[in-house]
Design a protein around this motif. Structure first.
Motif, short mmCIF file in Angstrom:
data_model
loop_
_atom_site.label_atom_id
_atom_site.label_comp_id
_atom_site.label_asym_id
_atom_site.label_seq_id
_atom_site.Cartn_x
_atom_site.Cartn_y
_atom_site.Cartn_z
N GLY A 580 -1.58 -24.62 15.69
CA GLY A 580 -2.03 -25.39 13.96
C GLY A 580 -1.66 -24.02 13.41
O GLY A 580 -2.78 -22.88 13.23
N PHE A 581 -1.17 -24.34 11.90
CA PHE A 581 -1.34 -23.01 10.93
C PHE A 581 -1.02 -23.81 9.55
O PHE A 581 -0.42 -25.12 9.01
CB PHE A 581 0.10 -22.14 11.14
N LYS A 582 -2.53 -22.57 8.60
CA LYS A 582 -1.22 -23.87 7.27
C LYS A 582 -2.55 -22.75 6.47
O LYS A 582 -3.08 -21.05 6.95
CB LYS A 582 -4.03 -24.27 7.31
N ILE A 583 -2.19 -23.06 5.64
CA ILE A 583 -1.90 -22.19 3.54
C ILE A 583 -3.08 -23.11 3.55
O ILE A 583 -2.01 -23.71 2.96
CB ILE A 583 -0.65 -21.49 3.39
N SER A 584 -3.37 -22.33 2.69
CA SER A 584 -4.89 -22.85 1.70
C SER A 584 -4.10 -22.42 0.25
O SER A 584 -3.81 -20.90 -0.41
CB SER A 584 -6.39 -22.86 2.13
N ASN A 585 -4.52 -23.33 -1.14
CA ASN A 585 -4.09 -22.89 -2.36
C ASN A 585 -3.05 -21.89 -2.76
O ASN A 585 -3.10 -20.64 -2.88
CB ASN A 585 -5.65 -21.77 -2.45
N ILE A 586 -1.80 -22.72 -1.90
CA ILE A 586 -0.56 -22.07 -1.55
C ILE A 586 -0.25 -21.68 -3.48
O ILE A 586 0.52 -20.68 -3.24
CB ILE A 586 0.29 -22.63 -1.14
N PHE A 587 -0.39 -21.66 -4.48
CA PHE A 587 -0.13 -21.00 -5.66
C PHE A 587 -0.67 -20.10 -5.73
O PHE A 587 -0.58 -19.98 -7.17
CB PHE A 587 0.23 -22.34 -6.71
N ASN A 588 -1.39 -19.85 -5.82
CA ASN A 588 -2.68 -18.89 -6.05
C ASN A 588 -3.80 -19.38 -7.07
O ASN A 588 -3.84 -18.58 -8.28
CB ASN A 588 -2.34 -17.65 -5.85
N LYS A 589 -4.01 -20.25 -6.86
CA LYS A 589 -5.13 -20.47 -8.73
C LYS A 589 -5.97 -20.58 -8.68
O LYS A 589 -6.74 -21.10 -7.52
CB LYS A 589 -4.64 -22.49 -8.49
N THR A 590 -6.29 -19.77 -9.81
CA THR A 590 -7.70 -19.26 -10.19
C THR A 590 -8.79 -20.89 -10.53
O THR A 590 -8.27 -21.03 -11.45
CB THR A 590 -8.11 -18.67 -10.75
N TYR A 591 -9.29 -21.39 -10.08
CA TYR A 591 -10.32 -22.55 -9.99
C TYR A 591 -11.49 -22.40 -9.77
O TYR A 591 -12.49 -21.82 -8.87
CB TYR A 591 -9.13 -23.67 -9.55
N TYR A 592 -12.52 -23.26 -10.58
CA TYR A 592 -13.79 -23.63 -10.62
C TYR A 592 -14.14 -25.06 -9.70
O TYR A 592 -13.74 -25.61 -10.81
CB TYR A 592 -14.46 -23.24 -11.86
#
Length: 612
Positions: A580-592
């Motif tokens: 398996g391969f995964k990309i997390s937060n693909i839009f590179n969003k800064t969030y809290y």
């Protein structure tokens, strides 16, 4: 109690609950003997091992993307707590194989000090459940369950993951069973340097300095059929973890927090034609240490020990009537050291609960229950619950639940010096929800409005003597709606599954008419899974609305709304190997999810799963 064929045949054309149940053959043993009964009357979102591997970083990430629960996390892998339906972490019960494991000191569970991998199922139940699961089950409960198969031979699996920020996650699991014996063991180790970098809204760069964490978890369980109607079983879990708390400036001294948890449960189950009885004895222990200087000695700490005996008796009077009596006794001990200022404390606690279930026909059923707790030095309320479900048509089902729930004061609330208050009352809540489910072909839509009134909420408030003290002050009114739409279709070698969940939450402190802190008004979670032959692709999304971080709804201090998406692909080779391969937060969003502590931007992981 074992899963019986009755859970499939329960609402056959004859509406038989009793006799179909007792003629079936045991295939799986479930340590939480109540969870399958709960599912007959309440929706419980079940997260399987395969689903959990989509968000394998920690339990916080899993619940954030796969449930309506709001997770408040002080940076990736650090202190983390849940919020169901506008409540707080203290109103959420963590249930390990049927045993409530909320901390006797704080009355809550630290999500990132609960292992994610190693459980067979994770269940998420919104709504009150104190009649069965006790203190803290006001907003909802999170269930961590292990199962044992019989007559399945040997099976083993290995899951290994490498991810960004020098993160490594490994699980090995093995089991063996024949007609009489079942045995299972697993070991999980996770570690991360966790030194991610985030670009903030004002252009500054944030680095998660000194945010390292690592933990190890072992599970071992066994069951043996000593006679045709008698079975003994045992399960134990051992957890050891360390979290380094992030610092904002290089001149700051790092701090860290260590915890070691032990849980062990022995059960004797007796199943006959008309009754089942499950007798359990359990021991749970929590140890924690705080280090004000990461390289220095322990600053404070504590040890909590709980001794538990519990009996769960079911009697089937007729195929339509089922009576259930549950009794439990606990001895709770706690000791605080260093600056924790708690000393040695202990209390006796117990309860008696009775439930009656009636199955009028294959399309109508209800459950009613009462419970009385006996907690030393605490006047506990009489609790009740009522749930009904009616399959009105093939395309519309409706359910109703009414309950009174509670949370007992914790050791810190009662005995911390200065500030503890032995005269505290338990928090109580009245709750009402109406579940509506519509099903048309391959589409299922559920809409659940709810209302909750929480009284005598325990808060720590400043005094004239410049210290904080515990008192019953708040009244909270929470209402909202939870909606879920699901679609599932298989055609040839193609399989498509999608879901979208939405929750609106209004949780008001009636004293000041303001929204409680860290309770978002809106949350969406959703996902799409597509499989063709041996390849699976998935996408996850989560939207979280404006979230206040204070009690006065100051927008300048609120967390902005955000949308985060993950995607992954898995391919199975030679039947037993899955890459398996995964990309997390693909839009590179800064969030809290917690003020001052941003979560990581875009990051990657690769994993291998081997079954043998």
């Amino acid at each position: 109690m074992s899963i019986k064929r009755s859970l499939v045949l329960l609402f056959s054309s004859y509406g038989c609950f009793l006799f179909a149940q007792e003629k079936a053959i045991d295939t799986i043993y479930v340590f939480d003997s109540q969870i399958n009964k709960v599912k007959l009357f309440h929706p419980v979102k079940t997260i399987t091992t395969e689903e959990a591997e989509k968000n394998s970083t920690n339990l916080s990430e899993l619940l954030r993307f796969q449930s309506p629960v709001y997770i408040k996390e002080n940076g990736r892998g650090a202190v983390s707590s849940p919020s169901f339906r506008g409540t707080t972490a203290q109103q959420t019960a963590f249930v390990w194989n049927g045993i409530n494991i909320n901390s006797a000191f704080l009355g809550q569970g630290d999500i990132n000090n609960i292992a994610l991998l190693g459980y067979d199922q994770i269940g998420v139940k919104a709504g009150g459940g104190s009649v069965i699961y006790g203190s803290g089950a006001i907003g909802g409960s999170i269930h961590l369950n292990n199962n044992l198969d019989f007559n399945k031979g040997f099976h083993g699996s290995l899951f290994s993951e490498v991810a960004s920020f020098n993160t490594y996650n490994n699980l090995i699991k093995g089991s063996y069973s024949n007609e009489k014996l079942s045995f299972q063991a697993s070991g999980n180790h996770s570690l991360s340097e966790n030194d991610y970098k985030v670009e903030l809204k004002d252009g500054r760069k944030y680095t998660n300095n000194s945010g390292k964490y690592y933990n190890t978890n072992f599970n071992v369980s066994a069951a043996y059929k000593i006679a045709p109607h008698h079975q003994i079983s045992w399960i134990s879990e051992f957890f050891n973890g360390m979290q380094h708390y992030p610092v904002f400036f290089e001149t700051e001294k790092g701090t860290k927090y260590g915890t070691q948890n032990v849980r062990s449960l022995v059960s004797w189950d007796w199943n006959t034609t008309r009754f089942t009885n499950s007798f359990k004895a359990a021991y749970t222990e929590e140890n924690f240490q705080y280090y004000g200087n990461i390289d220095g000695p322990e600053t404070s700490g504590g040890v909590g020990k709980n001794y538990i005996v519990k009996n769960d008796f079911n009697y089937f009077l007729t195929p339509k009537w089922n009576f259930n009596i549950i009794g439990e006794y606990q001895l709770n001990k706690g000791n605080g050291e260093g600056t924790s200022m708690l000393g040695d404390v202990r209390r006796n606690a117990g309860y008696v609960a009775g439930l009656i279930r009636y199955f009028a026909a294959k399309d109508l059923r209800f459950e009613a229950g009462i419970r009385k707790d006996f907690v030393e030095e605490i006047s506990s309320p009489l609790l009740f619950s009522f749930s009904g479900k009616w399959n009105a048509t093939q395309w519309y089902h409706v359910g109703l639940s009414v309950s009174r729930n509670f949370k007992a004061p914790t050791f810190n609330d009662l005995y911390w010096q200065p500030g503890g208050n032995k005269d505290l009352l338990p928090e109580t809540s009245y709750q009402l929800e109406l579940r509506n489910q519509f099903k048309v072909k391959d589409i299922t839509l559920s809409v659940t409005p709810y209302y909750m009134d929480i009284r005598d909420m325990i808060r720590w408030l400043p005094t004239s003597a410049w210290y904080y003290a515990a008192s019953n002050t708040n009244k909270v009114e929470a209402y909202g709606v939870e909606a879920q739409v699901e679609y599932e279709k298989r055609f040839g070698k193609h399989f498509l599954k999608s879901n979208l969940g939405y929750s609106y939450t209004r949780s008001t402190d009636l004293d000041i008419q303001k929204q409680l802190m860290y309770v978002p008004f809106h949350k969406f979670v959703g996902g799409i899974d597509y499989q063709y032959d041996f390849v699976k692709v998935y996408v996850q999304g989560m939207f979280n609305g404006l979230t206040y971080t204070d009690s006065n709804e100051i927008k300048d201090q609120a967390l902005d709304a955000y949308f985060v998406m993950n995607t992954g692909i898995r391919a199975t080779f030679l039947r037993n190997y899955t890459l398996g391969f995964k990309i997390s937060n693909i839009f590179n969003k800064t969030y809290y999810t917690m003020r001052y502590y941003p979560l990581p931007g875009r990051n990657y992981s690769i994993n291998l799963n081997i079954n043998f």
